[in-house]
Design an enzyme around this catalytic site. Structure first.
Site, PDB file in Angstrom:
ATOM      1  N   CYS A   2      12.303 -22.525  21.092  1.00 62.46           N
ATOM      2  CA  CYS A   2      13.011 -22.068  22.372  1.00 62.46           C
ATOM      3  C   CYS A   2      12.480 -21.618  23.710  1.00 62.46           C
ATOM      4  CB  CYS A   2      13.819 -20.817  21.722  1.00 62.46           C
ATOM      5  SG  CYS A   2      14.777 -21.057  20.188  1.00 62.46           S
ATOM      6  N   ARG A  27      11.826 -27.385  25.334  1.00 62.95           N
ATOM      7  CA  ARG A  27      11.597 -26.634  24.015  1.00 62.95           C
ATOM      8  C   ARG A  27      12.617 -26.582  23.201  1.00 62.95           C
ATOM      9  NH1 ARG A  27       7.232 -23.669  24.983  1.00 62.95           N
ATOM     10  NH2 ARG A  27       7.696 -22.032  23.324  1.00 62.95           N
ATOM     11  N   TRP A  75      16.276 -23.933  20.295  1.00 63.50           N
ATOM     12  CA  TRP A  75      16.368 -24.796  19.363  1.00 63.50           C
ATOM     13  C   TRP A  75      16.483 -24.221  17.976  1.00 63.50           C
ATOM     14  CZ3 TRP A  75      13.506 -25.671  14.737  1.00 63.50           C
ATOM     15  CH2 TRP A  75      13.266 -27.259  14.213  1.00 63.50           C
ATOM     16  N   ASN A 101      12.267 -16.133  20.663  1.00 60.87           N
ATOM     17  CA  ASN A 101      11.904 -17.482  20.430  1.00 60.87           C
ATOM     18  C   ASN A 101      11.109 -17.143  19.167  1.00 60.87           C
ATOM     19  OD1 ASN A 101      10.450 -19.992  19.860  1.00 60.87           O
ATOM     20  ND2 ASN A 101       8.943 -19.516  21.322  1.00 60.87           N
ATOM     21  N   LYS A 485       6.671 -43.185  18.082  1.00 59.50           N
ATOM     22  CA  LYS A 485       7.262 -43.080  19.371  1.00 59.50           C
ATOM     23  C   LYS A 485       8.488 -43.902  19.172  1.00 59.50           C
ATOM     24  CE  LYS A 485       5.593 -41.060  21.151  1.00 59.50           C
ATOM     25  NZ  LYS A 485       4.587 -39.993  20.767  1.00 59.50           N
ATOM     26  N   HIS A 504       0.854 -54.251  -1.647  1.00 61.32           N
ATOM     27  CA  HIS A 504       1.126 -53.691  -2.848  1.00 61.32           C
ATOM     28  C   HIS A 504       2.561 -52.783  -2.617  1.00 61.32           C
ATOM     29  CE1 HIS A 504      -2.905 -54.286  -3.832  1.00 61.32           C
ATOM     30  NE2 HIS A 504      -3.388 -53.982  -2.534  1.00 61.32           N
ATOM     31  N   LYS A 603       9.785 -29.950  21.658  1.00 63.01           N
ATOM     32  CA  LYS A 603       8.492 -30.218  22.007  1.00 63.01           C
ATOM     33  C   LYS A 603       7.222 -29.345  21.304  1.00 63.01           C
ATOM     34  CE  LYS A 603       5.474 -32.420  25.551  1.00 63.01           C
ATOM     35  NZ  LYS A 603       5.314 -33.402  24.754  1.00 63.01           N
TER      36      LYS A 603
HETATM   37  C1  G6P Z   1       6.291 -31.598  17.672  1.00 58.84           C
HETATM   38  C2  G6P Z   1       6.496 -32.750  18.914  1.00 58.84           C
HETATM   39  C3  G6P Z   1       5.484 -33.774  18.699  1.00 58.84           C
HETATM   40  C4  G6P Z   1       3.851 -33.185  18.685  1.00 58.84           C
HETATM   41  C5  G6P Z   1       3.879 -32.227  17.529  1.00 58.84           C
HETATM   42  C6  G6P Z   1       2.429 -31.167  17.808  1.00 58.84           C
HETATM   43  O1  G6P Z   1       6.820 -32.224  16.585  1.00 58.84           O
HETATM   44  O2  G6P Z   1       7.705 -33.286  18.867  1.00 58.84           O
HETATM   45  O3  G6P Z   1       5.429 -34.847  19.673  1.00 58.84           O
HETATM   46  O4  G6P Z   1       3.137 -34.208  18.473  1.00 58.84           O
HETATM   47  O5  G6P Z   1       5.068 -31.085  17.725  1.00 58.84           O
HETATM   48  O6  G6P Z   1       2.696 -30.403  18.891  1.00 58.84           O
HETATM   49  P1  G6P Z   1       1.458 -30.139  19.476  1.00 58.84           P
HETATM   50  O7  G6P Z   1       1.950 -29.279  20.767  1.00 58.84           O
HETATM   51  O8  G6P Z   1       0.900 -29.129  18.426  1.00 58.84           O
HETATM   52  O9  G6P Z   1       0.456 -31.252  19.813  1.00 58.84           O
END
Ligand code: G6P
Length: 608
Positions: A2, A27, A75, A101, A485, A504, A603
């Site tokens: 959040c 966020r 979130w 949050n 991605k 395998h 994120k």
């Molecule tokens: C979340 C995001 C990813 C990111 C991961 C780690 O899952 O959606 O894109 O790679 O967190 O985040 P950080 O801020 O620790 O790199």
């Protein structure tokens, strides 16, 4: 997770709060809301969905009057994403509104206790207990109520509180979840991320765990957990508001992909002085360096995949065993770690809960910690013994691009630096690598320019339901990020497989028309990868090859191809991943996906 914002000033609060929420929407985007105090009442507007829904509902905040308030973009953790569970949450007496949050872990017992006192809960959230605790503990002094309520909470949280007391006061509390105060002139702010503060001020205070602040339009006071005033240093944010805006691009993701040549340069160049690599905050003695007998890289998501590239490169150049561990697993695994272990912690945000926990666990067992982080002043940066920042600037799109490539850039630089310090590299090889590193921004631009036509390819291939990425060695490491991605933003099932492992099991899934993205840039294993391409083609697969631009052999074999410039092999993953990011972007666009805000994701994941 959040995003939270707070504002106190002499202008209307709601438009400022809503603008701040827009900047924090990466966020979480399950719901958005604001609470604004006008001296007599706290007014709340909140709604399911994007911040846009909130601004439509309130005419950009114009409908809500008052000079002090808090805002939230959610979130969801506890309770479905709907209007009622949206923050802010109000105490029954209407005196306090709370945004949050994190997770209040003991919320169930607190809820039971408060219910027994006759309090009626309206939402399913853990947050609502905080609003009611404040009301129970309020005896005319809001600061005391805040402290008493906070003392009851367990878990990780940052809280923003507006209190209808006098002209309205704000409180901001931090416990294992980011919160930053912004110092303006005649107005003050707080937010989960500096992105929401930079339009107003670059003077900020990073709160530490257990600290809380009281804000009015003219004053900001920070207290420790016992309520004693403390002096906190004021830091300057070193980037401009434009860095966190789209700058004419349709999506943040596309803008951030295009920024990568410049971000590589910004990250790498300050660390090369007179053609020697130097790190400002990683200064081990020769003895300390030689004592390292093992490196563990820990991270989540793409940061972990950057670590996978780092593993190949560091082992190759430094001859130190490296393992890459998912932070969510490492933290609970009773890991074998001691003072001879170097733990490299990678995180764009510096706030990922699992990564922080794994780091704490390994630190407690004696590991020396080096963090590779993008956000200055973040928790991971503060916890680490050494920090190397990636200077990627603010990354807003949920799917990381420039965050990942700058992490790989730092790992490459680190590997060359360590190999040199360990006496494992000839001066000629060292200087060849430095030249190659200096050439990289141009090569990355070429990786973009070579693939201007990728949009058409994406249009043709966007209807596949599942896509297999194969490669070996560094190519395999890049496959992991390429597949992630694609699945993150286009919702196509995509998975990376070590090309040699396909036979395998997974090859059973390959059928007429299956799409296989084959990365064939790692030259020592080129022939092996070509054999794997033959194998999948023999089973009817359609092959999209990712190849070096001067490779003629593969063009005859593949159905389609993406070309990347030739670089020093250890640097090639950065060039390779750029067209894969573009491919994922255009596939997602063709499929009508919400690229910057993919469903179910956030994120910065500050809960376990
Ligand atoms: C979340 C995001 C990813 C990111 C991961 C780690 O899952 O959606 O894109 O790679 O967190 O985040 P950080 O801020 O620790 O790199």
């Amino acid at each position: 997770m959040c995003g939270i914002v707070g504002f106190s000033g002499t202008r209307q609060a709601a438009p400022v709060l809503i603008d701040g929420l827009r900047r924090l929407e990466y966020r979480g985007y399950d719901s958005a809301g604001v609470a604004v105090a006008d001296g007599e009442e706290i007014h709340i507007a909140k709604v399911k969905g994007y911040v846009k829904n909130l601004s439509d509902l309130t005419h950009d905040g114009a409908d809500i009057r008052g000079l002090v308030g808090v805002g939230h973009t959610r979130w969801a953790t506890h309770g479905a994403p709907n209007d009622i569970n949206a923050h802010p949450h109000l105490s029954s007496d209407g005196r306090f509104a709370v945004v949050h949050n994190g997770i209040i872990e003991n919320y169930a017992s607190l809820r039971q206790e408060l219910t027994k006192k006759g309090i009626r809960f309206v939402s399913d959230t853990d947050t609502e207990v905080v609003a009611h605790l404040l009301e129970v503990y309020y005896d005319g002094d809001p600061k005391k109520a805040v402290m008493r309520a906070a003392a009851r909470l367990e878990g990780s949280y940052s809280l923003g509180i507006v209190c209808l007391d006098g002209s309205g006061r704000l409180f901001a509390l931090r416990e294992q979840s980011p919160l930053i105060l912004g110092l303006g002139v005649g107005e003050n702010y707080f937010a989960s991320d500096v992105a929401a503060l930079v339009p107003h001020t670059k003077n900020v205070i990073y709160l530490d765990d257990g600290e809380f602040a009281e804000l009015t339009a003219d004053t900001v006071t920070v207290y420790d957990v016992r309520g004693k005033t403390i002096d906190k240093p004021v830091s300057r944010v070193n980037w401009d508001v434009e860095a966190a805006e789209k700058g004419g691009y349709e999506h943040f993701m596309l803008k951030e992909i295009m920024e990568q040549p410049a971000c590589f340069k910004a990250t790498v160049e300050p660390r090369i002085k007179n053609d020697r690599i130097e790190f400002e905050n990683f200064d081990l003695t020769d003895e300390e360096l030689k004592s390292i007998d093992r490196i563990i890289i820990t991270a989540c998501g793409s940061a972990g995949y950057a670590g996978q590239v780092g593993r190949y490169v560091i082992e190759e150049l430094c001859r130190i065993p490296v393992s890459v561990e998912l932070a969510s697993e490492l933290r609970y695994r009773n890991p074998i770690i001691n003072e001879r272990t170097l733990l490299i912690v990678i995180s764009q945000s510096g706030e990922t809960a699992d990564t922080i926990a794994a780091m704490r666990e390994c630190k407690a067992r004696g590991a020396r910690t080096l963090a590779i982080v993008n956000v200055v002043g973040s928790t991971i940066a503060k916890l680490a013994d050494h920090v190397i920042y990636t200077w990627a600037g603010p990354e807003i799109a949920v799917a990381t691009t420039k965050g990942y490539t700058t992490q790989v850039a730092v790992l490459d630089l680190l590997a060359v630096y360590l190999a040199d310090r360990l006496g494992l590299m000839t001066p000629e090889r060292y200087s060849a690598l430095i030249t190659a590193i200096h050439d990289m921004p141009g090569k990355l631009q070429r990786a973009i320019d070579l693939n201007r036509g990728i949009k058409k390819l994406a249009k043709r291939l966007c209807n596949h339901n599942d896509i297999y990425f194969i490669g070996r060695n560094l190519d395999y490491a890049v496959c992991m990020e390429g597949a992630l991605k694609l699945k993150e933003i286009s919702y196509i099932f995509a998975e990376a497989y070590a090309a040699g492992e396909l036979k395998h099991g997974t090859i059973a899934l390959i059928d007429q028309g299956s799409l296989v993205v084959a990365l064939a840039c790692h030259e020592p294993l080129f022939d092996k990868t070509m054999s794997n391409i033959e194998e999948v083609k023999a089973r009817g697969a359609q092959v999209l090859a990712v190849a070096l631009e001067d490779d003629r052999q593969i063009l005859k074999k593949a159905d389609d191809f993406i070309l990347v410039p030739r670089t020093e092999p250890i640097l090639n993953p950065i060039a390779q991943v750029i067209p894969l990011q573009l491919f994922a972007y255009y596939v997602a666009k063709e499929r009508g996906c919400d690229i910057d805000k993919p469903k179910n994701l956030a994120k910065s994941v500050t809960v376990e």
